[in-house]
Design a protein around this motif. Structure first.
Motif, mmCIF file in Angstrom:
data_model
loop_
_atom_site.group_PDB
_atom_site.id
_atom_site.type_symbol
_atom_site.label_atom_id
_atom_site.label_comp_id
_atom_site.label_asym_id
_atom_site.label_seq_id
_atom_site.Cartn_x
_atom_site.Cartn_y
_atom_site.Cartn_z
ATOM 1 N N ILE A 132 29.824 62.855 -15.498
ATOM 2 C CA ILE A 132 29.723 61.451 -15.877
ATOM 3 C C ILE A 132 30.727 60.614 -15.083
ATOM 4 O O ILE A 132 31.885 60.970 -14.929
ATOM 5 N N GLY A 133 30.287 59.485 -14.593
ATOM 6 C CA GLY A 133 31.170 58.581 -13.859
ATOM 7 C C GLY A 133 31.217 58.830 -12.371
ATOM 8 O O GLY A 133 31.837 58.059 -11.635
ATOM 9 N N GLN A 134 30.580 59.892 -11.906
ATOM 10 C CA GLN A 134 30.573 60.194 -10.484
ATOM 11 C C GLN A 134 29.282 59.687 -9.850
ATOM 12 O O GLN A 134 28.239 59.611 -10.506
ATOM 13 N N PRO A 135 29.322 59.349 -8.563
ATOM 14 C CA PRO A 135 28.098 58.854 -7.913
ATOM 15 C C PRO A 135 26.986 59.886 -7.878
ATOM 16 O O PRO A 135 25.814 59.524 -7.783
ATOM 17 N N SER A 136 27.333 61.155 -7.981
ATOM 18 C CA SER A 136 26.331 62.219 -7.953
ATOM 19 C C SER A 136 25.863 62.624 -9.350
ATOM 20 O O SER A 136 25.149 63.617 -9.502
ATOM 21 N N ALA A 137 26.249 61.873 -10.375
ATOM 22 C CA ALA A 137 25.863 62.218 -11.744
ATOM 23 C C ALA A 137 24.351 62.175 -11.889
ATOM 24 O O ALA A 137 23.668 61.365 -11.259
ATOM 25 N N PRO A 138 23.801 63.054 -12.718
ATOM 26 C CA PRO A 138 22.346 63.033 -12.925
ATOM 27 C C PRO A 138 21.909 61.790 -13.685
ATOM 28 O O PRO A 138 22.706 61.155 -14.383
ATOM 29 N N ILE A 139 20.640 61.447 -13.541
ATOM 30 C CA ILE A 139 20.044 60.408 -14.372
ATOM 31 C C ILE A 139 19.892 60.961 -15.786
ATOM 32 O O ILE A 139 19.371 62.060 -15.978
ATOM 33 N N ILE A 140 20.380 60.223 -16.773
ATOM 34 C CA ILE A 140 20.274 60.662 -18.160
ATOM 35 C C ILE A 140 19.158 59.872 -18.834
ATOM 36 O O ILE A 140 19.154 58.639 -18.804
ATOM 37 N N VAL A 141 18.217 60.591 -19.411
ATOM 38 C CA VAL A 141 17.074 59.975 -20.092
ATOM 39 C C VAL A 141 17.190 60.265 -21.580
ATOM 40 O O VAL A 141 17.282 61.425 -21.993
ATOM 41 N N VAL B 48 17.863 65.094 -13.257
ATOM 42 C CA VAL B 48 17.721 64.445 -14.557
ATOM 43 C C VAL B 48 18.233 65.350 -15.678
ATOM 44 O O VAL B 48 18.042 66.571 -15.641
ATOM 45 N N VAL B 49 18.880 64.736 -16.661
ATOM 46 C CA VAL B 49 19.210 65.402 -17.918
ATOM 47 C C VAL B 49 18.530 64.618 -19.030
ATOM 48 O O VAL B 49 18.711 63.408 -19.154
ATOM 49 N N VAL B 50 17.729 65.316 -19.835
ATOM 50 C CA VAL B 50 16.999 64.675 -20.929
ATOM 51 C C VAL B 50 17.730 64.962 -22.239
ATOM 52 O O VAL B 50 18.120 66.100 -22.515
ATOM 53 N N VAL B 51 17.898 63.905 -23.041
ATOM 54 C CA VAL B 51 18.650 64.015 -24.291
ATOM 55 C C VAL B 51 17.781 63.554 -25.450
ATOM 56 O O VAL B 51 17.189 62.467 -25.404
ATOM 57 N N ALA C 29 14.893 68.894 -13.854
ATOM 58 C CA ALA C 29 15.319 68.331 -15.137
ATOM 59 C C ALA C 29 15.894 69.405 -16.040
ATOM 60 O O ALA C 29 15.362 70.520 -16.132
ATOM 61 N N GLU C 30 16.980 69.046 -16.703
ATOM 62 C CA GLU C 30 17.612 69.914 -17.695
ATOM 63 C C GLU C 30 17.662 69.173 -19.016
ATOM 64 O O GLU C 30 17.494 67.947 -19.076
ATOM 65 N N THR C 31 17.931 69.900 -20.088
ATOM 66 C CA THR C 31 18.184 69.280 -21.384
ATOM 67 C C THR C 31 19.648 69.478 -21.746
ATOM 68 O O THR C 31 20.300 70.424 -21.288
ATOM 69 N N LEU C 32 20.164 68.575 -22.565
ATOM 70 C CA LEU C 32 21.542 68.702 -23.043
ATOM 71 C C LEU C 32 21.564 69.634 -24.240
ATOM 72 O O LEU C 32 20.901 69.368 -25.260
ATOM 73 N N GLU C 33 22.300 70.720 -24.119
ATOM 74 C CA GLU C 33 22.397 71.693 -25.207
ATOM 75 C C GLU C 33 22.944 71.013 -26.469
ATOM 76 O O GLU C 33 24.019 70.414 -26.450
ATOM 77 N N GLY C 34 22.188 71.088 -27.542
ATOM 78 C CA GLY C 34 22.618 70.476 -28.799
ATOM 79 C C GLY C 34 22.327 68.995 -28.897
ATOM 80 O O GLY C 34 22.541 68.382 -29.947
#
Length: 271
Positions: A16-25, A63-66, A88-93
């Protein structure tokens, strides 16, 4: 242990906060959002049921899907994205795990209305120096990665805001501006609830550089010098913004990860 299509809260927090951070959906249900309308930094709200329509917009992006608990909604949407060729990944929990771990959350109550393409639109004075680069950096990295910034003549900011449905910032008499001795960057951190040690440290540097109080932070003189140098290097404000984002990326990473590190090259001792 997460699966190979999940990311943990600790792993995501480092990005989070880095230019290479994934898109969070964020595909949480409306009732879950109503119960806690805060979002993960930079998260874009999406309807899980229309994933086939918005999936192509994410082509070529990580992408990270939440969802609320990291179960069916996020896993189904992430699986569909992978079907479309989107990593795409999911956020654990899910959101609950992030919140319970004390992860940074964005307070959305004062977030400007998004345009028809899902972007927030902001307008300020042309020829930015410090605060008018720092604020777009904060928004792009922690609030809305797709945000649009319009730089116009000082006397036209409010008219442009009205005609183009943009949110004015860093001018007198508006919500997103200086408050007392604190600058607009401070205001945005406060209003968006972005309280972290690294951002507070960076805010002090920005405040010192932007309000001619260089004694507040030893790093402020360097930020001011670099900012003024960039303003002389670019005639185009958007090109200057792009260059300035990298500058703030560096100051943020120092604020988060490197404040204890020193650098010295002592002269070799003589025999």
């Amino acid at each position: 242990m997460p699966s190979n299509t999940e990311i943990t809260t600790s792993q995501l927090s480092r990005l989070i906060g880095q230019p290479s951070a994934p898109i969070i959906v964020d595909v949480r249900l409306p009732e879950d959002v109503a119960a806690d309308p805060r979002t993960l930094p930079g998260a874009a709200p999406r309807d899980h049921s229309t994933v086939s329509l918005w999936a192509p917009e994410l082509t070529g992006k990580s992408v990270v899907v939440v969802c609320q608990k990291g179960l069916k909604l996020s896993q189904g949407a992430a699986a569909w994205l992978r079907h479309e060729g989107v990593p795409a990944e999911t956020l654990e929990g899910g959101f609950e795990a992030w919140r319970n771990a004390g992860g940074l959350l964005v307070d959305t109550k004062n977030l400007p209305k998004r345009d028809e393409r899902g972007r927030t639109v902001w307008v300020t004075r042309a020829r930015p120096k410090v605060d008018r680069i720092a604020c777009p950096w904060l928004i792009r990295r922690f609030v809305d990665p797709s945000a649009v910034f319009l730089f116009v003549a000082a006397g036209e900011v409010m008219s442009v805001a009205d005609r183009f449905a943009a949110t004015p910032f860093d001018i007198e008499g508006v919500f997103w501006s200086h408050r007392g001795t604190r600058c607009t960057f401070d205001t945005m951190i406060d209003e968006f609830g972005l309280k972290s040690e690294a951002l507070e440290r960076l805010a002090l540097i920005v405040r010192a550089a932007d309000t001619a109080r260089l004694d507040l932070s030893p790093q402020a003189s360097g930020l001011l010098a670099a900012s003024l140098g960039l303003s002389r290097m670019f005639r185009d404000d958007l090109e200057q913004l792009d260059a300035g984002l990298l500058l703030y990326d560096a100051f943020y990473r120092w604020s988060r990860d490197a404040v204890e590190e020193t650098h010295n090259w002592p002269s070799p001792s003589k025999a």
